[in-house]
Design a protein around this motif. Structure first.
Motif, mmCIF file in Angstrom:
data_model
loop_
_atom_site.group_PDB
_atom_site.id
_atom_site.type_symbol
_atom_site.label_atom_id
_atom_site.label_comp_id
_atom_site.label_asym_id
_atom_site.label_seq_id
_atom_site.Cartn_x
_atom_site.Cartn_y
_atom_site.Cartn_z
ATOM 1 N N GLY A 108 -7.186 -30.201 -44.396
ATOM 2 C CA GLY A 108 -6.759 -29.114 -45.058
ATOM 3 C C GLY A 108 -7.532 -27.895 -44.200
ATOM 4 O O GLY A 108 -6.848 -26.751 -44.788
ATOM 5 N N TYR A 109 -8.564 -28.025 -43.555
ATOM 6 C CA TYR A 109 -9.138 -27.153 -42.410
ATOM 7 C C TYR A 109 -7.946 -26.474 -41.261
ATOM 8 O O TYR A 109 -7.253 -27.431 -40.789
ATOM 9 C CB TYR A 109 -11.252 -26.713 -43.192
ATOM 10 N N ALA A 110 -8.309 -25.679 -41.214
ATOM 11 C CA ALA A 110 -7.852 -24.968 -39.392
ATOM 12 C C ALA A 110 -9.455 -24.039 -39.129
ATOM 13 O O ALA A 110 -10.106 -23.817 -39.691
ATOM 14 C CB ALA A 110 -7.181 -24.010 -39.453
ATOM 15 N N PHE A 111 -9.409 -23.643 -37.147
ATOM 16 C CA PHE A 111 -10.211 -22.908 -36.795
ATOM 17 C C PHE A 111 -10.308 -21.863 -36.575
ATOM 18 O O PHE A 111 -9.022 -21.595 -36.281
ATOM 19 C CB PHE A 111 -10.821 -23.878 -35.645
ATOM 20 N N LEU A 112 -10.884 -21.300 -36.592
ATOM 21 C CA LEU A 112 -10.552 -19.617 -36.315
ATOM 22 C C LEU A 112 -11.419 -19.293 -35.457
ATOM 23 O O LEU A 112 -12.937 -19.153 -36.369
ATOM 24 C CB LEU A 112 -10.806 -18.271 -37.488
ATOM 25 N N LYS A 113 -11.439 -18.844 -34.290
ATOM 26 C CA LYS A 113 -12.625 -18.414 -33.043
ATOM 27 C C LYS A 113 -13.184 -17.235 -33.588
ATOM 28 O O LYS A 113 -13.047 -16.232 -33.929
ATOM 29 C CB LYS A 113 -12.115 -18.707 -31.842
ATOM 30 N N LYS A 114 -14.183 -16.961 -33.435
ATOM 31 C CA LYS A 114 -15.190 -15.823 -33.348
ATOM 32 C C LYS A 114 -14.365 -14.895 -32.363
ATOM 33 O O LYS A 114 -14.215 -14.583 -31.186
ATOM 34 C CB LYS A 114 -16.974 -16.276 -32.477
ATOM 35 N N GLY A 115 -15.217 -13.590 -33.073
ATOM 36 C CA GLY A 115 -14.676 -12.536 -32.221
ATOM 37 C C GLY A 115 -13.013 -11.720 -33.079
ATOM 38 O O GLY A 115 -13.299 -10.044 -32.390
ATOM 39 N N ILE A 116 -11.883 -11.613 -33.883
ATOM 40 C CA ILE A 116 -12.399 -10.645 -34.758
ATOM 41 C C ILE A 116 -13.268 -10.812 -36.000
ATOM 42 O O ILE A 116 -12.521 -11.373 -37.032
ATOM 43 C CB ILE A 116 -10.326 -11.671 -35.054
ATOM 44 N N VAL A 145 -12.049 -22.936 -41.045
ATOM 45 C CA VAL A 145 -11.533 -22.481 -43.328
ATOM 46 C C VAL A 145 -10.771 -23.159 -43.669
ATOM 47 O O VAL A 145 -9.334 -23.899 -42.955
ATOM 48 C CB VAL A 145 -11.243 -20.469 -43.433
ATOM 49 N N PRO A 146 -10.095 -23.331 -45.138
ATOM 50 C CA PRO A 146 -8.874 -23.644 -45.102
ATOM 51 C C PRO A 146 -7.580 -22.822 -44.928
ATOM 52 O O PRO A 146 -7.335 -22.103 -44.831
ATOM 53 C CB PRO A 146 -8.822 -23.506 -46.721
ATOM 54 N N ARG A 147 -6.859 -24.024 -44.677
ATOM 55 C CA ARG A 147 -5.500 -23.067 -43.986
ATOM 56 C C ARG A 147 -4.888 -22.119 -44.417
ATOM 57 O O ARG A 147 -4.659 -21.500 -43.572
ATOM 58 C CB ARG A 147 -4.349 -24.922 -43.294
ATOM 59 N N ASP A 148 -4.515 -22.609 -45.698
ATOM 60 C CA ASP A 148 -3.502 -21.652 -46.388
ATOM 61 C C ASP A 148 -4.026 -20.565 -46.486
ATOM 62 O O ASP A 148 -4.111 -19.019 -46.515
ATOM 63 C CB ASP A 148 -3.485 -22.505 -47.844
ATOM 64 N N ILE A 149 -5.448 -20.041 -46.330
ATOM 65 C CA ILE A 149 -6.089 -19.093 -46.318
ATOM 66 C C ILE A 149 -6.412 -18.366 -45.269
ATOM 67 O O ILE A 149 -6.585 -16.984 -44.883
ATOM 68 C CB ILE A 149 -7.734 -19.479 -46.895
ATOM 69 N N LEU A 150 -6.678 -19.005 -43.955
ATOM 70 C CA LEU A 150 -6.160 -18.517 -42.647
ATOM 71 C C LEU A 150 -5.072 -18.087 -42.188
ATOM 72 O O LEU A 150 -4.978 -17.047 -41.950
ATOM 73 C CB LEU A 150 -6.359 -20.025 -41.089
ATOM 74 N N SER A 151 -4.056 -19.015 -42.767
ATOM 75 C CA SER A 151 -2.052 -18.215 -42.526
ATOM 76 C C SER A 151 -2.200 -16.541 -43.843
ATOM 77 O O SER A 151 -2.071 -16.115 -42.811
ATOM 78 C CB SER A 151 -1.323 -19.583 -42.997
ATOM 79 N N ARG A 152 -3.206 -16.794 -44.645
ATOM 80 C CA ARG A 152 -2.805 -16.163 -45.330
ATOM 81 C C ARG A 152 -3.113 -14.782 -45.048
ATOM 82 O O ARG A 152 -3.253 -13.534 -44.816
ATOM 83 C CB ARG A 152 -3.042 -16.035 -46.776
ATOM 84 N N VAL A 153 -4.426 -15.048 -44.106
ATOM 85 C CA VAL A 153 -5.087 -13.671 -43.302
ATOM 86 C C VAL A 153 -4.543 -13.181 -42.296
ATOM 87 O O VAL A 153 -4.247 -11.886 -41.626
ATOM 88 C CB VAL A 153 -6.748 -14.595 -43.263
ATOM 89 N N LYS A 186 -26.628 -23.646 -30.635
ATOM 90 C CA LYS A 186 -27.275 -22.276 -31.422
ATOM 91 C C LYS A 186 -26.521 -20.864 -31.172
ATOM 92 O O LYS A 186 -27.064 -19.860 -31.288
ATOM 93 C CB LYS A 186 -28.655 -21.938 -30.879
ATOM 94 N N LYS A 187 -24.854 -21.424 -30.525
ATOM 95 C CA LYS A 187 -23.894 -20.036 -30.457
ATOM 96 C C LYS A 187 -23.449 -20.328 -31.535
ATOM 97 O O LYS A 187 -22.176 -21.708 -31.282
ATOM 98 C CB LYS A 187 -23.306 -19.992 -28.760
ATOM 99 N N VAL A 188 -22.495 -19.184 -32.043
ATOM 100 C CA VAL A 188 -21.001 -19.131 -33.199
ATOM 101 C C VAL A 188 -19.973 -19.117 -32.148
ATOM 102 O O VAL A 188 -20.067 -18.489 -31.918
ATOM 103 C CB VAL A 188 -21.852 -18.758 -34.343
ATOM 104 N N LEU A 189 -18.847 -20.136 -31.910
ATOM 105 C CA LEU A 189 -17.944 -20.094 -31.411
ATOM 106 C C LEU A 189 -17.025 -20.185 -32.471
ATOM 107 O O LEU A 189 -16.019 -18.960 -32.258
ATOM 108 C CB LEU A 189 -17.391 -21.422 -31.539
ATOM 109 N N GLY A 190 -17.098 -20.381 -33.761
ATOM 110 C CA GLY A 190 -16.197 -19.679 -34.992
ATOM 111 C C GLY A 190 -16.232 -20.911 -36.562
ATOM 112 O O GLY A 190 -17.092 -20.974 -36.398
#
Length: 190
Positions: free
Chosen positions: A17-25, A57-65, A50-54
């Motif tokens: 139920g999770y999805a990935f949001l890359k760093k940068g936004i 988060v829950p897929r429904d939250i990512l879609s809403r955002v 030691k570098k954050v890639l992203g």
């Protein structure tokens, strides 16, 4: 409620139920984090060497955002433009106050170059007050456009020695442009 964030590697299995949001936004990252925490769920911070890639988060939250970001984009762009215009306007007023005799072409170049957004230049920092930012931007402009500083560096002269060699020219130009408060220390340090 305790905020829960867990660091994982990029090869760690994606939670159901999770999805990935890359760093940068920043807008999306901030809102995804906040909404995930409010929902009592875990934010997975994806790191490699030691570098954050992203984040995951829950897929429904990512879609809403994503939808919210698209809806608010025009208003956010307009607010950013207004803020940037205000910064340049304030810098221009300070520049005119400190350097009333600066030639128009040099004035425009200082504002365009020294205060360019995302440039990492002194005019964009929030760590020093505006009068100092303007002074340092003018000194840098004089150094690169009105002295042999860059040629000295290209010829192998150290940065400190190149600055010492051009210090009198910088001081004289500052005075010619109407600045009476510049100290020798400022001209050599900035």
């Amino acid at each position: 409620m305790a905020l829960r964030e867990v660091s994982v590697g990029p090869k760690t299995a994606m939670p159901k139920g999770y999805a990935f949001l890359k760093k940068g936004i920043k807008y999306k990252t901030l809102h995804c984090r906040r909404l995930t925490h409010e929902a009592g769920k875990t934010v997975y911070v994806v790191e490699s060497n030691k570098k954050v890639l992203g984040i995951r988060v829950p897929r429904d939250i990512l879609s809403r955002v994503h939808a919210q970001a698209n809806e608010t984009l025009p208003a956010r762009k307009l607010a950013t433009e207004k803020r940037d215009t205000a910064i340049i306007r304030q810098a221009a007023a300070e520049l005119d106050s400190q350097f009333p005799k600066i030639p128009e072409e040099d004035r425009d170049l200082v504002l365009k170059h020294g205060f360019k957004k995302y440039s990492g230049r002194v005019g964009r920092t929030s760590l020093i007050p505006l009068p100092r930012k303007v002074l340092y931007a003018v000194i840098a402009h004089i150094r690169h456009k009105h002295t042999k500083y860059d040629k000295l560096l290209d010829g192998g002269v150290t940065r400190d020695n190149a600055r010492k060699a051009i210090q009198k020219t910088v001081q004289d130009t500052l005075r010619n442009w109407g600045n009476k408060q510049e100290s020798e220390e400022d001209a050599s340090e900035s």
